[in-house]
Design an enzyme around this catalytic site. Structure first.
Site, short mmCIF file in Angstrom:
data_model
loop_
_atom_site.label_atom_id
_atom_site.label_comp_id
_atom_site.label_asym_id
_atom_site.label_seq_id
_atom_site.Cartn_x
_atom_site.Cartn_y
_atom_site.Cartn_z
N CYS A 1 14.73 28.06 21.02
CA CYS A 1 15.57 27.15 21.83
C CYS A 1 16.90 27.82 22.19
O CYS A 1 17.56 28.42 21.34
CB CYS A 1 15.82 25.85 21.07
SG CYS A 1 16.73 24.65 22.04
N CYS B 1 22.58 24.52 18.15
CA CYS B 1 22.80 23.46 17.15
C CYS B 1 22.80 24.07 15.74
O CYS B 1 21.80 24.68 15.32
CB CYS B 1 21.73 22.39 17.27
SG CYS B 1 21.51 21.83 18.97
N CYS C 1 19.78 23.66 13.13
CA CYS C 1 18.38 23.65 13.58
C CYS C 1 17.62 24.95 13.33
O CYS C 1 18.08 26.03 13.68
CB CYS C 1 18.34 23.29 15.05
SG CYS C 1 16.64 22.99 15.63
N CYS D 1 5.72 10.46 18.52
CA CYS D 1 6.91 11.08 19.07
C CYS D 1 6.69 12.58 19.24
O CYS D 1 6.43 13.29 18.27
CB CYS D 1 8.08 10.82 18.12
SG CYS D 1 9.61 11.53 18.73
N CYS E 1 6.92 8.24 22.50
CA CYS E 1 8.31 8.69 22.44
C CYS E 1 8.32 10.19 22.69
O CYS E 1 7.38 10.89 22.30
CB CYS E 1 8.88 8.39 21.05
SG CYS E 1 10.59 8.95 20.85
N1 SAM Z 1 15.61 19.72 21.51
C1 SAM Z 1 15.70 18.32 21.53
C2 SAM Z 1 17.09 17.82 21.23
O1 SAM Z 1 17.84 18.47 20.54
O2 SAM Z 1 17.41 16.72 21.67
C3 SAM Z 1 14.72 17.62 20.64
C4 SAM Z 1 14.36 18.14 19.28
S1 SAM Z 1 15.65 18.12 18.06
C5 SAM Z 1 14.93 19.08 16.77
C6 SAM Z 1 15.70 16.44 17.46
C7 SAM Z 1 16.67 16.06 16.40
O3 SAM Z 1 16.22 16.50 15.13
C8 SAM Z 1 18.07 16.64 16.49
O4 SAM Z 1 18.86 15.95 17.40
C9 SAM Z 1 18.58 16.43 15.07
O5 SAM Z 1 19.24 15.19 14.96
C10 SAM Z 1 17.31 16.43 14.24
N2 SAM Z 1 17.27 17.62 13.36
C11 SAM Z 1 17.02 18.89 13.74
N3 SAM Z 1 17.11 19.73 12.70
C12 SAM Z 1 17.44 18.98 11.62
C13 SAM Z 1 17.68 19.29 10.25
N4 SAM Z 1 17.65 20.54 9.78
N5 SAM Z 1 17.99 18.28 9.40
C14 SAM Z 1 18.05 17.02 9.87
N6 SAM Z 1 17.84 16.67 11.16
C15 SAM Z 1 17.53 17.64 12.04
C1 DTB Z 2 15.19 12.67 14.71
O1 DTB Z 2 16.31 12.13 14.71
N1 DTB Z 2 14.66 13.27 13.64
C2 DTB Z 2 13.40 13.86 13.99
C3 DTB Z 2 13.17 13.37 15.45
N2 DTB Z 2 14.41 12.73 15.76
C4 DTB Z 2 12.73 14.28 16.50
C5 DTB Z 2 13.37 15.33 13.81
C6 DTB Z 2 13.80 15.78 12.44
C7 DTB Z 2 13.70 17.25 12.40
C8 DTB Z 2 13.94 17.80 11.04
C9 DTB Z 2 13.89 19.27 11.00
C10 DTB Z 2 12.59 19.89 11.42
O2 DTB Z 2 11.50 19.41 11.03
O3 DTB Z 2 12.65 20.90 12.12
FE1 SF4 Z 3 17.19 23.12 20.40
FE2 SF4 Z 3 17.11 22.42 17.85
FE3 SF4 Z 3 19.28 21.91 19.30
FE4 SF4 Z 3 17.01 20.54 19.79
S1 SF4 Z 3 18.23 20.47 17.92
S2 SF4 Z 3 18.40 21.46 21.29
S3 SF4 Z 3 15.49 22.13 19.34
S4 SF4 Z 3 18.48 23.94 18.79
#
Ligand code: SAM
Ligand code: DTB
Ligand code: SF4
Length: 330
Positions: free
Chosen positions: A55, A59, A62, A99, A130
Site C-alpha cells: 500500500c 499508516c 499497518c 467485509c 461491506c
Molecule cells: N486501506 C483501507 C483504509 O485504510 O481505509 C482499508 C484497509 S485498513 C487495513 C482498515 C483499518 O484497519 C484501518 O483503518 C485501521 O483502523 C485498522 N488496522 C490496520 N492495522 C491495524 C493494526 N495493526 N491494529 C489495529 N487496527 C488496525
Molecule cells: C477495522 O476497523 N478493523 C478491521 C476492518 N476495519 C477492516 C481491520 C483490522 C486489521 C487488523 C490488522 C490486520 O489484520 O492487518
Molecule cells: Fe494502506 Fe494499511 Fe493505511 Fe489501509 S491502513 S491505507 S492498507 S497502509
C-alpha cells in the site's frame, strides 16, 4: 434503524462522561444499550483481504504499508469466485456481514467491475456487504451502492490532533470527504479507530465527538486495539490500559446509542474478562473467523466458548432487500 436527529456533542460533556467513576459510566452505557438493543445479541462480521500489502499510504500501525519493512508480501486483487467461495463459508459459520478490504489509497477505475461483481455476488447470498478500499470518489461510491453495497468502512483512526503523528500521506479532511461521498451515495458508514497508538484520553474523546457530530453518526463503529506489528513505527507503542479501552467503548455507546459498536482488532490479546466488560459497556459486534486482514483473530470455537460462558447469542441475519422482494414475489 435510522441514526438521524442525533444530538450535537460538546467536548466537555463527553470528557465528563469519560471521567465518571467506572461503575457509573458502565451503568449509564448499559442502560442506554438496553434502550436500543437486545443486550445478549452480538452481530458477527467476517473480513477478507481481497488485495494484500504494497500500500502506498504510510499508516504507522499497518502491516500492509509499502513504507514499512514488515515482511508481508504484496498480492494482486483476488478472483471474484474465490471471494464468493470464502463468503459462503463465512455465512455457514454464522456471519451476517461480509467485509472485503483492499490495501489501496483508492480503487482504480479498472478494478471497479471486479469490485461490483464481488458486492453483487455476496449480496445475492443474503449477507450484508461491506468494503474498505481507501478513498472513494462520489462516482465510485454510487457505483458500489448500485451493485448492492450496504456499508463502507473508513476509519478516522484517532483525533485530528494526533492524526499527523500516525499518517502523513493523507489528511483528516481527506478521510471526512470520503465519508461524505459514501453517505451521499446512500451507503451506510462504518467508521471508528484504533486505541493504543500513544494517544491521550483527550484524543479518544475527540475522535468520538467528531464521529458523533457527523451529519449522521456511523451506523457501525469499529474500535480496534492496536495490534503491534514488527517493522512499523508503532511496533513498540505503549499498550492501552484495558479499563481505558472499556471506558472508550462505554463513551461510544452513550454518544451513539443506535450504532453497532464493534469490539474489533486485538481480541486475541484480551482476556475473557476484558471482552465481557466491553460487551457490558455496550459493544455489540465482533469480527469472527481466525484471521482479520493479515493478523490473527480468535478461532470460532474459542468465541463459541466465550459466548456460552456469557450467555450471548449471534444477532439474527437482517432480511436483505433482494432476498425480501424475491420472497414477497413468491
Ligand atoms: N486501506 C483501507 C483504509 O485504510 O481505509 C482499508 C484497509 S485498513 C487495513 C482498515 C483499518 O484497519 C484501518 O483503518 C485501521 O483502523 C485498522 N488496522 C490496520 N492495522 C491495524 C493494526 N495493526 N491494529 C489495529 N487496527 C488496525
Ligand atoms: C477495522 O476497523 N478493523 C478491521 C476492518 N476495519 C477492516 C481491520 C483490522 C486489521 C487488523 C490488522 C490486520 O489484520 O492487518
Ligand atoms: Fe494502506 Fe494499511 Fe493505511 Fe489501509 S491502513 S491505507 S492498507 S497502509
Amino acid at each position: 434503524m435510522s441514526n438521524t436527529a442525533a444530538k450535537t456533542w460538546a467536548r466537555d460533556a463527553a470528557q465528563a462522561l469519560y471521567d465518571l467513576p467506572f461503575n457509573d459510566l458502565i451503568f449509564r452505557a448499559q442502560s442506554v444499550h438496553r434502550e436500543h438493543f437486545d443486550p445478549n445479541r452480538i452481530q458477527k462480521s467476517q473480513l477478507l483481504s481481497i488485495k494484500t500489502g504494497g500500500c502506498p499510504e504510510d499508516c504507522g500501525y499497518c502491516s500492509q504499508s509499502a513504507h514499512h519493512s514488515t515482511g508481508l508480501s504484496a498480492s494482486k486483487l483476488i478472483e471474484v469466485e474465490r471471494v464468493l467461495a470464502e463468503a459462503h463459508r463465512a455465512k455457514e459459520a454464522g456471519s451476517t456481514r461480509y467485509c472485503m478490504g483492499a490495501a489501496w489509497r483508492n480503487p482504480k477505475q479498472r478494478d471497479m467491475a471486479a469490485l461490483t461483481a464481488m458486492v453483487a455476488g455476496v449480496k445475492s447470498m443474503g449477507m450484508e456487504t461491506c468494503m474498505t478500499l481507501g478513498m472513494l470518489s462520489p462516482e465510485q461510491a454510487l457505483e458500489l451502492k448500485r451493485a448492492g453495497l450496504d456499508y463502507y468502512n473508513h476509519n478516522l483512526d484517532t483525533s485530528e490532533r494526533h492524526y499527523s503523528e500516525i499518517i502523513t500521506t493523507r489528511t483528516y479532511a481527506d478521510r471526512l470527504d470520503t465519508l461524505a461521498n459514501v453517505r451521499d451515495a446512500g451507503v451506510k458508514i462504518c467508521s471508528g479507530g484504533i486505541l493504543g497508538m500513544g494517544e491521550e484520553a483527550q484524543d479518544r474523546i475527540d475522535m468520538l465527538v467528531t464521529l458523533a457530530n457527523l451529519p449522521e453518526p456511523p451506523e457501525s463503529m469499529p474500535i480496534n486495539m492496536l495490534i503491534p506489528i514488527e517493522g512499523t513505527p508503532l511496533a513498540d507503542a505503549e499498550p492501552i490500559e484495558p479499563l481505558d479501552f472499556v471506558r472508550t467503548i462505554a463513551l461510544a455507546r452513550i454518544m451513539m446509542p443506535q450504532s453497532h459498536v464493534r469490539l474489533s482488532a486485538g481480541r486475541t490479546e484480551m482476556s475473557d474478562e476484558t471482552q465481557a466488560l466491553c460487551f457490558l459497556a455496550g459493544a455489540n459486534s465482533i469480527f469472527s473467523g481466525d484471521t482479520l486482514l493479515t493478523t490473527d483473530n480468535p478461532e470460532d470455537d474459542v468465541d463459541a466458548v466465550l459466548f456460552r460462558k456469557l450467555g450471548l447469542k449471534p444477532e439474527e441475519p437482517v432480511m436483505q432487500e433482494a432476498v425480501a422482494s424475491h420472497v414477497a414475489a413468491e
